[in-house]
Structure formats: structure tokens, C-alpha cells
Design a protein around this motif. Structure first.
Motif, PDB file in Angstrom:
ATOM      1  N   GLU A  37       0.840  -1.206   0.000  1.00  0.00           N
ATOM      2  CA  GLU A  37       0.000   0.000   0.000  1.00  0.00           C
ATOM      3  C   GLU A  37       0.867   1.245   0.000  1.00  0.00           C
ATOM      4  O   GLU A  37       2.030   1.219   0.386  1.00  0.00           O
ATOM      5  N   VAL A  38       0.262   2.329  -0.463  1.00  0.00           N
ATOM      6  CA  VAL A  38       0.924   3.632  -0.451  1.00  0.00           C
ATOM      7  C   VAL A  38       0.767   4.207   0.951  1.00  0.00           C
ATOM      8  O   VAL A  38      -0.320   4.142   1.536  1.00  0.00           O
ATOM      9  N   MET A  46       5.336  -2.725   2.145  1.00  0.00           N
ATOM     10  CA  MET A  46       5.086  -4.127   1.858  1.00  0.00           C
ATOM     11  C   MET A  46       5.011  -4.848   3.191  1.00  0.00           C
ATOM     12  O   MET A  46       5.890  -4.697   4.028  1.00  0.00           O
ATOM     13  N   GLY A  47       3.946  -5.609   3.377  1.00  0.00           N
ATOM     14  CA  GLY A  47       3.879  -6.432   4.577  1.00  0.00           C
ATOM     15  C   GLY A  47       2.780  -6.056   5.538  1.00  0.00           C
ATOM     16  O   GLY A  47       1.900  -5.249   5.240  1.00  0.00           O
ATOM     17  N   ASN A  48       2.879  -6.639   6.691  1.00  0.00           N
ATOM     18  CA  ASN A  48       1.904  -6.496   7.761  1.00  0.00           C
ATOM     19  C   ASN A  48       2.036  -5.102   8.385  1.00  0.00           C
ATOM     20  O   ASN A  48       3.058  -4.787   8.986  1.00  0.00           O
ATOM     21  N   PRO A  49       1.003  -4.259   8.270  1.00  0.00           N
ATOM     22  CA  PRO A  49       1.104  -2.918   8.852  1.00  0.00           C
ATOM     23  C   PRO A  49       1.226  -2.932  10.378  1.00  0.00           C
ATOM     24  O   PRO A  49       1.678  -1.961  10.966  1.00  0.00           O
ATOM     25  N   GLU A  89       9.065  -0.490   4.275  1.00  0.00           N
ATOM     26  CA  GLU A  89       8.574   0.671   3.543  1.00  0.00           C
ATOM     27  C   GLU A  89       9.727   1.297   2.773  1.00  0.00           C
ATOM     28  O   GLU A  89      10.794   1.536   3.324  1.00  0.00           O
ATOM     29  N   TYR A  90       9.482   1.552   1.509  1.00  0.00           N
ATOM     30  CA  TYR A  90      10.458   2.224   0.647  1.00  0.00           C
ATOM     31  C   TYR A  90       9.961   3.637   0.420  1.00  0.00           C
ATOM     32  O   TYR A  90       8.839   3.835  -0.045  1.00  0.00           O
ATOM     33  N   ARG A  91      10.797   4.607   0.773  1.00  0.00           N
ATOM     34  CA  ARG A  91      10.455   6.013   0.547  1.00  0.00           C
ATOM     35  C   ARG A  91      11.437   6.607  -0.457  1.00  0.00           C
ATOM     36  O   ARG A  91      12.648   6.563  -0.249  1.00  0.00           O
ATOM     37  N   ARG A 113       2.632  -3.420  -8.155  1.00  0.00           N
ATOM     38  CA  ARG A 113       3.682  -3.596  -9.167  1.00  0.00           C
ATOM     39  C   ARG A 113       4.947  -2.794  -8.858  1.00  0.00           C
ATOM     40  O   ARG A 113       5.991  -3.038  -9.463  1.00  0.00           O
ATOM     41  N   VAL A 114       4.887  -1.835  -7.949  1.00  0.00           N
ATOM     42  CA  VAL A 114       6.007  -0.918  -7.721  1.00  0.00           C
ATOM     43  C   VAL A 114       7.269  -1.649  -7.269  1.00  0.00           C
ATOM     44  O   VAL A 114       8.356  -1.399  -7.797  1.00  0.00           O
TER      45      VAL A 114
END
Length: 140
Positions: A37-38, A46-49, A89-91, A113-114
């Protein structure tokens, strides 16, 4: 014969109920790497929030060091994310002139897809980065 029927009648529910109860309690295995998710900060998680450990990477898509990190550690990180114990998280972090355009193109994709696209860009970084740098030099 009557005793046997009575024993079977009493034992049958005891044999069936625990198996059914156990099947209801056992959670289905979740591959958390497919949960993307964004984030409010402009990144992609990516993954469990609700994971106990949260890993945040500020990365430049044009950076050779970020590409090396992805190639050396990306698979190990995804394996931990898959379990649900870690979220990643990728920022985007703009360092090079080519970063904004690439990040804008990545943001045009569906969130799921990111990470695949970023991995492909990092994996082929040596092939395309020189051409992008040369094109920028011609413009100047």
C-alpha cells in the motif's frame, strides 16, 4: 453390542469436534509480500502494517549503492516480510536529476507492481544508468 454402540456414540463427537475446532483456529498462511500500500509519507509499504519490526528505506532509484543493497539484502528482507514479523517501507529519496522522472513513472503503476519494477531497475542499474547520465550531459 449395545455397549459398543453407546461407546461409539459417545466417542464419535469427541473425535470429530477437536478436528473441526482445530481447523477453525488454524489461520491460513498469508504471504505478506503481496500486501502493498501507499503510505501517508509518500512511500510504499510491503507487509503487515501491524508488524513488530518496521524497516524504512530512503532510497534513490538512480543510486548504485541502493542498487547494491537491493541485490545483496532484498531477498532476505522479503523473506522476513513474508512471515508478517517485519514490514518494509520504501520512501523515494531524490539525489540525482534522473530520480524525479523515474519515481513519477513508478507512481503511475498500481502499488502491487512498484516493488517488482524497482527490483528490475536496481537489477539492471549498470545497464541503464550510464545512458541516462549521458543523456543528461547532452542536455546541459
Amino acid at each position: 453390542m449395545r455397549r459398543l454402540a453407546l461407546l461409539l456414540a459417545l466417542a464419535a463427537p469427541a473425535l470429530v469436534v477437536p478436528a473441526v475446532a482445530q481447523a477453525q483456529r488454524a489461520p491460513a498462511a498469508v504471504d505478506w509480500t503481496s500486501q502493498i500500500e501507499v503510505t501517508a509519507e509518500g512511500g510504499y509499504r510491503m507487509g503487515n502494517p501491524r508488524a513488530a519490526m518496521k524497516l524504512v528505506e530512503y532510497g534513490s532509484i538512480s543510486c548504485s549503492h541502493c542498487a547494491d543493497f537491493e541485490m545483496e539484502q532484498g531477498q532476505a528482507i522479503r523473506e522476513q516480510v513474508r512471515t508478517g514479523r517485519v514490514s518494509f517501507e520504501y520512501r523515494p529519496y531524490v539525489i540525482f536529476p534522473s530520480d524525479p522522472g523515474i519515481f513519477m513513472l513508478l507512481s503511475c503503476q498500481p502499488p502491487e507492481r512498484v516493488f517488482h519494477s524497482m527490483h528490475a531497475l536496481y537489477r539492471t542499474h549498470a545497464e541503464w544508468s550510464g545512458r541516462v547520465d549521458a543523456a543528461g550531459a547532452q542536455i546541459e
